[in-house]
Design a protein around this motif. Structure first.
Motif, PDB file in Angstrom:
ATOM      1  N   GLN A 124       0.836  -1.210   0.000  1.00 44.38           N
ATOM      2  CA  GLN A 124       0.000   0.000   0.000  1.00 44.38           C
ATOM      3  C   GLN A 124       0.863   1.250   0.000  1.00 44.38           C
ATOM      4  O   GLN A 124       0.547   2.231  -0.685  1.00 44.38           O
ATOM      5  CB  GLN A 124      -0.929   0.005   1.205  1.00 44.38           C
ATOM      6  CG  GLN A 124      -1.940   1.149   1.187  1.00 44.38           C
ATOM      7  CD  GLN A 124      -2.798   1.138  -0.075  1.00 44.38           C
ATOM      8  OE1 GLN A 124      -3.401   0.134  -0.416  1.00 44.38           O
ATOM      9  NE2 GLN A 124      -2.825   2.254  -0.788  1.00 44.38           N
ATOM     10  N   ARG A 127       1.963   1.868  -3.519  1.00 45.25           N
ATOM     11  CA  ARG A 127       0.878   2.451  -4.326  1.00 45.25           C
ATOM     12  C   ARG A 127       0.705   3.936  -4.006  1.00 45.25           C
ATOM     13  O   ARG A 127       0.507   4.755  -4.912  1.00 45.25           O
ATOM     14  CB  ARG A 127      -0.422   1.691  -4.073  1.00 45.25           C
ATOM     15  CG  ARG A 127      -0.401   0.254  -4.564  1.00 45.25           C
ATOM     16  CD  ARG A 127      -1.784  -0.396  -4.465  1.00 45.25           C
ATOM     17  NE  ARG A 127      -1.674  -1.823  -4.747  1.00 45.25           N
ATOM     18  CZ  ARG A 127      -1.600  -2.773  -3.837  1.00 45.25           C
ATOM     19  NH1 ARG A 127      -1.645  -2.444  -2.542  1.00 45.25           N
ATOM     20  NH2 ARG A 127      -1.480  -4.043  -4.168  1.00 45.25           N
ATOM     21  N   GLU A 135      -1.004  -6.060  -8.689  1.00 49.25           N
ATOM     22  CA  GLU A 135      -2.308  -6.074  -8.041  1.00 49.25           C
ATOM     23  C   GLU A 135      -2.342  -7.208  -7.022  1.00 49.25           C
ATOM     24  O   GLU A 135      -1.822  -8.295  -7.274  1.00 49.25           O
ATOM     25  CB  GLU A 135      -3.402  -6.294  -9.089  1.00 49.25           C
ATOM     26  CG  GLU A 135      -4.810  -6.329  -8.502  1.00 49.25           C
ATOM     27  CD  GLU A 135      -5.862  -6.716  -9.529  1.00 49.25           C
ATOM     28  OE1 GLU A 135      -7.030  -6.872  -9.127  1.00 49.25           O
ATOM     29  OE2 GLU A 135      -5.512  -6.875 -10.716  1.00 49.25           O
ATOM     30  N   SER A 136      -2.925  -6.960  -5.865  1.00 52.09           N
ATOM     31  CA  SER A 136      -2.901  -7.974  -4.822  1.00 52.09           C
ATOM     32  C   SER A 136      -4.217  -8.027  -4.059  1.00 52.09           C
ATOM     33  O   SER A 136      -5.002  -7.068  -4.051  1.00 52.09           O
ATOM     34  CB  SER A 136      -1.749  -7.716  -3.848  1.00 52.09           C
ATOM     35  OG  SER A 136      -1.907  -6.467  -3.205  1.00 52.09           O
ATOM     36  N   TRP A 152      -6.864 -15.278 -10.439  1.00 54.57           N
ATOM     37  CA  TRP A 152      -5.950 -15.302 -11.575  1.00 54.57           C
ATOM     38  C   TRP A 152      -5.672 -16.741 -11.998  1.00 54.57           C
ATOM     39  O   TRP A 152      -5.700 -17.657 -11.166  1.00 54.57           O
ATOM     40  CB  TRP A 152      -4.619 -14.644 -11.204  1.00 54.57           C
ATOM     41  CG  TRP A 152      -4.700 -13.195 -10.875  1.00 54.57           C
ATOM     42  CD1 TRP A 152      -4.808 -12.152 -11.739  1.00 54.57           C
ATOM     43  CD2 TRP A 152      -4.658 -12.622  -9.558  1.00 54.57           C
ATOM     44  NE1 TRP A 152      -4.836 -10.964 -11.066  1.00 54.57           N
ATOM     45  CE2 TRP A 152      -4.752 -11.215  -9.721  1.00 54.57           C
ATOM     46  CE3 TRP A 152      -4.561 -13.140  -8.263  1.00 54.57           C
ATOM     47  CZ2 TRP A 152      -4.746 -10.337  -8.640  1.00 54.57           C
ATOM     48  CZ3 TRP A 152      -4.557 -12.273  -7.187  1.00 54.57           C
ATOM     49  CH2 TRP A 152      -4.652 -10.891  -7.373  1.00 54.57           C
ATOM     50  N   GLN A 195      -1.075 -12.410  -5.223  1.00 57.38           N
ATOM     51  CA  GLN A 195      -0.867 -11.534  -6.369  1.00 57.38           C
ATOM     52  C   GLN A 195      -0.850 -12.339  -7.658  1.00 57.38           C
ATOM     53  O   GLN A 195      -0.621 -13.550  -7.649  1.00 57.38           O
ATOM     54  CB  GLN A 195       0.476 -10.797  -6.235  1.00 57.38           C
ATOM     55  CG  GLN A 195       0.570  -9.900  -5.021  1.00 57.38           C
ATOM     56  CD  GLN A 195       1.962  -9.308  -4.855  1.00 57.38           C
ATOM     57  OE1 GLN A 195       2.932 -10.037  -4.762  1.00 57.38           O
ATOM     58  NE2 GLN A 195       2.052  -7.985  -4.816  1.00 57.38           N
ATOM     59  N   GLU A 196      -1.055 -11.630  -8.750  1.00 60.93           N
ATOM     60  CA  GLU A 196      -0.881 -12.267 -10.047  1.00 60.93           C
ATOM     61  C   GLU A 196       0.587 -12.647 -10.215  1.00 60.93           C
ATOM     62  O   GLU A 196       1.486 -11.892  -9.846  1.00 60.93           O
ATOM     63  CB  GLU A 196      -1.287 -11.313 -11.161  1.00 60.93           C
ATOM     64  CG  GLU A 196      -1.149 -11.900 -12.561  1.00 60.93           C
ATOM     65  CD  GLU A 196      -1.519 -10.923 -13.644  1.00 60.93           C
ATOM     66  OE1 GLU A 196      -1.638 -11.366 -14.804  1.00 60.93           O
ATOM     67  OE2 GLU A 196      -1.682  -9.720 -13.342  1.00 60.93           O
ATOM     68  N   HIS A 272       8.804  -3.855 -10.752  1.00 61.16           N
ATOM     69  CA  HIS A 272       7.681  -3.962  -9.823  1.00 61.16           C
ATOM     70  C   HIS A 272       8.210  -4.200  -8.410  1.00 61.16           C
ATOM     71  O   HIS A 272       9.048  -5.078  -8.188  1.00 61.16           O
ATOM     72  CB  HIS A 272       6.758  -5.120 -10.236  1.00 61.16           C
ATOM     73  CG  HIS A 272       6.157  -4.952 -11.598  1.00 61.16           C
ATOM     74  ND1 HIS A 272       4.918  -4.404 -11.805  1.00 61.16           N
ATOM     75  CD2 HIS A 272       6.643  -5.249 -12.834  1.00 61.16           C
ATOM     76  CE1 HIS A 272       4.650  -4.370 -13.102  1.00 61.16           C
ATOM     77  NE2 HIS A 272       5.692  -4.876 -13.748  1.00 61.16           N
TER      78      HIS A 272
END
Length: 396
Positions: A124, A127, A135-136, A152, A195-196, A272
């Motif tokens: 967070q 972000r 994305e999580s 996913w 996450q993805e 990332h």
């Protein structure tokens, strides 16, 4: 060295990056006292250490651990306290007992440490700062975990407070299906981040930070890993993206101490954010003794010193182990390690290498403490952490 020798207490001297920093601090003329919870910790026997002590275990015997550190500061006239692993949380939680000693405490307050250590709050923070992060979904019970991994086709899950390549769940990549979702039971106090799964190159960074400004920074990759869980060869690379990301975070937090980040560089070049280790990591091994000494004790430079690409270090005994266990890839291992110097065996400083063997007794202590009766491939990694880790629970 352009300053008088500094009396430094280094805690958790077993870690490879502790071995490295102890050697370098001693090499530049500082007076190092190394400490750990067992006498055979490799870094305690480096030529860089003028003395070494044994303390109580931070995780299991917090009160006595703090008392031992306070006593060591007094006995060895310590000016600078330099933690190497998650004992930093126990030290920070009892900062009020350490500050009266007069030693410089080279780590932030507890709340700041916890914010970046928790993978949920760290994601967070990234972000909020506009840094790229996958994305999580946070799972706090079995139903949420099941729903999250169904979000996913390819996913990756980690315990919010997991470390060292442990507490991982995924259906993709080299660790796919090693663990079952049925064996994982998240709670509000022990959440999991799902996450993805992204394809890319793992990169890491390490920084020395003073009052929110990075003074020394390295970015590195792992040409070779142990059991797909942690690097055993480290090579510095050029990646200004990591310096920018790290500076944004430490500036926001007013960080003071060492800090490390993991990244996943995807094919489009984006780094990332993955996780933060609020302590040193192997990135310090590719810095020189003079660079480390200046970063810790010299004047604050006008800008950060960045370790250039192409420097290489390795944990030689781990490389040899991998070659013996996996003979078919021995040639590839040798190529990955080519040109790398050892972390545990440096010029005129070979005892830490011997003590890596003697310190295997600590694996037995780990297994005894947890009541384990069956060997696991994770024992060697888990034993490094069990008495110096913090899992998010309240510290007395």
């Amino acid at each position: 060295m352009a300053h008088p020798p500094v009396n430094v207490l280094v805690t958790t001297s077993r870690m490879p990056f502790a071995v490295d920093e102890i050697h370098k601090l001693g090499e530049t003329g500082n007076v190092v006292t190394a400490s750990d919870t067992f006498a055979a910790a490799p870094g305690s026997h480096s030529r860089g250490a003028a003395d070494h002590i044994v303390t109580a275990a931070p995780t299991q015997e917090t009160e006595q651990f703090i008392a031992d550190v306070v006593a060591a500061i007094a006995a060895h006239d310590i000016q600078f306290l330099l933690p190497m692993f998650e004992e930093v949380f126990y030290l920070a939680a009892h900062r009020d007992r350490l500050e009266p000693t007069g030693a410089t405490l080279f780590f932030p307050d507890f709340d700041t440490l916890a914010k970046v250590h928790d993978k949920v709050t760290f994601a967070q923070l990234c972000r909020d700062l506009g840094l790229p992060v996958a994305e999580s979904i946070t799972a706090t019970d079995d139903a949420e975990l099941k729903a999250a991994i169904g979000h996913w086709d390819h996913w990756f899950a980690r315990a919010a407070f997991g470390r060292g390549g442990l507490d991982i769940l995924t259906n993709s990549g080299p660790l796919a299906d090693e663990s079952s979702p049925d064996d994982i039971h998240p709670t509000s106090d022990d959440p999991w981040l799902v996450q993805e799964y992204l394809e890319g190159v793992d990169r890491c960074s390490w920084s020395v930070v003073r009052d929110g400004e990075i003074v020394l920074h390295s970015t590195y990759e792992h040409p070779l890993e142990i059991d797909d869980r942690g690097g055993i060869v480290f090579e510095s690379v050029d990646a200004p993206e990591t310096l920018d990301a790290a500076q944004r975070i430490v500036g926001e937090l007013g960080w003071n101490g060492q800090i490390s980040f993991d990244y996943l560089k995807t094919a489009d070049g984006v780094h990332h954010m993955v996780e933060c280790n609020p302590r040193p990591t192997a990135g310090c091994t590719v810095a020189t003794s003079e660079e480390l000494d200046a970063a810790l004790f010299g004047p604050v430079p006008d800008g950060p010193v960045v370790v250039p690409a192409g420097r290489k270090k390795m944990i030689k005994e781990a490389v040899l182990r991998d070659m013996l266990l996996h003979l078919r890839r021995a040639k590839a291992d040798a190529e990955a390690a080519k040109g790398a110097k050892g972390v545990y065996s440096q010029d005129h400083d070979h005892l830490p290498l011997l003590y890596t063997v003697l310190s295997l007794q600590h694996v037995r202590q780990y297994r005894h403490a947890l009541g384990l009766d069956k060997a696991s491939r994770e024992d060697l990694v888990a034993a490094q952490f069990f008495d110096v880790q913090w899992d998010g629970t309240a510290i007395s």
